[in-house]
Scaffold this motif. Structure first.
Motif, mmCIF file in Angstrom:
data_model
loop_
_atom_site.group_PDB
_atom_site.id
_atom_site.type_symbol
_atom_site.label_atom_id
_atom_site.label_comp_id
_atom_site.label_asym_id
_atom_site.label_seq_id
_atom_site.Cartn_x
_atom_site.Cartn_y
_atom_site.Cartn_z
ATOM 1 N N THR A 3 51.446 49.662 39.684
ATOM 2 C CA THR A 3 52.675 49.703 38.878
ATOM 3 C C THR A 3 52.290 50.864 37.889
ATOM 4 O O THR A 3 51.219 51.116 37.445
ATOM 5 N N ARG A 5 53.698 52.734 34.717
ATOM 6 C CA ARG A 5 55.319 52.341 33.716
ATOM 7 C C ARG A 5 55.047 53.736 32.582
ATOM 8 O O ARG A 5 53.776 54.162 32.284
ATOM 9 N N SER A 7 57.106 55.664 29.069
ATOM 10 C CA SER A 7 58.505 55.755 28.523
ATOM 11 C C SER A 7 58.278 56.996 27.694
ATOM 12 O O SER A 7 57.188 57.541 27.152
ATOM 13 N N HIS A 94 61.899 51.269 41.617
ATOM 14 C CA HIS A 94 61.900 51.935 40.570
ATOM 15 C C HIS A 94 62.957 51.102 39.532
ATOM 16 O O HIS A 94 64.150 50.934 39.767
ATOM 17 N N ILE A 108 62.903 53.971 29.698
ATOM 18 C CA ILE A 108 61.392 53.460 30.207
ATOM 19 C C ILE A 108 61.590 53.205 31.757
ATOM 20 O O ILE A 108 62.616 52.849 32.382
ATOM 21 N N ASP A 109 60.709 53.910 32.492
ATOM 22 C CA ASP A 109 60.515 54.054 33.832
ATOM 23 C C ASP A 109 59.358 53.205 34.452
ATOM 24 O O ASP A 109 58.275 53.069 33.645
ATOM 25 N N GLU A 110 59.490 51.993 35.122
ATOM 26 C CA GLU A 110 58.542 51.251 35.696
ATOM 27 C C GLU A 110 58.554 51.259 37.268
ATOM 28 O O GLU A 110 59.860 51.205 37.740
ATOM 29 N N GLU A 112 56.991 50.151 40.911
ATOM 30 C CA GLU A 112 55.878 49.406 41.761
ATOM 31 C C GLU A 112 55.846 50.221 43.172
ATOM 32 O O GLU A 112 56.848 50.563 43.833
ATOM 33 N N ARG A 127 53.021 58.942 38.455
ATOM 34 C CA ARG A 127 52.951 59.290 37.047
ATOM 35 C C ARG A 127 53.273 60.876 36.506
ATOM 36 O O ARG A 127 53.995 61.027 35.509
#
Length: 146
Positions: A3, A5, A7, A94, A108-110, A112, A127
Motif C-alpha cells: 500500500t 499512501r 497526502s 486507488h 489523499i491518495d492510497e 493497494e 509513489r
C-alpha cells in the motif's frame, strides 16, 4: 500486496482540488512525460464508469492495455475508489479523497498494489508518479483561480 499512501495540501478550496483530481484532461496533464494514454475519455469521472485504454510509459515503450472501473464515486463527499489492472499489475485499487484543511484542501491518495514479484518496483513507481502529480496540479489550480 503493498500500500502506497500520499497526502498533498493545496491552498485552494476542496471543490477546486476535487475538480482537478477528477478531470481526465487534468490527469493527462499531471502525468505528462510519464504516461501517454490512448483512448482516454473526455470530461470527468463518474459512478460506475469503466475505462479501457492503452498506456505507454514515457510515450516511448509500446502501449499496453489498461482497465479501470470506478467502484465507488461520491462527489458530495469528494472521494472515489477505482479498481485497475494492466501493464503487469494484477490489482491496483486507488482510493482518492479530498478533505478540508486549514490551508485549503488535502488530497489523499492510497493505492493497494499487487504485481507479483514486481510489486516493490511498481509501488516505488506509484509513489513517484503520484508525488509528481502535485506540482502540475498546483499549476492547474493557479490557472483556474486567475
Amino acid at each position: 500486496m503493498k500500500t502506497v499512501r500520499l497526502s498533498h495540501v493545496y491552498e485552494h478550496s476542496p471543490q477546486a482540488v476535487w475538480s482537478v483530481a477528477t478531470d481526465f484532461d487534468c490527469l493527462q496533464e499531471a502525468v505528462r512525460g510519464l504516461l501517454v494514454f490512448e483512448g482516454m475519455p473526455k470530461g470527468s469521472l463518474h459512478q460506475g464508469q469503466v475505462i479501457d485504454v492503452n498506456v505507454s510509459m514515457f510515450g516511448v515503450l509500446p502501449a499496453q492495455p489498461y482497465h479501470m472501473e470506478l467502484a465507488e464515486f461520491d462527489a458530495a463527499e469528494m472521494r472515489f475508489v477505482s479498481k485497475e489492472r494492466g501493464m503487469g499489475v494484477e490489482h491496483w485499487h486507488h482510493r482518492l479523497s479530498v478533505v478540508p484543511h486549514a490551508q485549503g484542501a488535502e488530497l489523499i491518495d492510497e493505492i493497494e498494489i499487487e504485481a507479483g514479484w514486481r510489486t516493490p518496483m511498481i509501488a516505488a513507481w506509484a509513489r513517484y508518479m503520484y508525488k509528481r502529480r502535485h506540482k502540475p496540479r498546483l499549476a492547474m489550480l493557479a490557472r483556474q483561480s486567475s
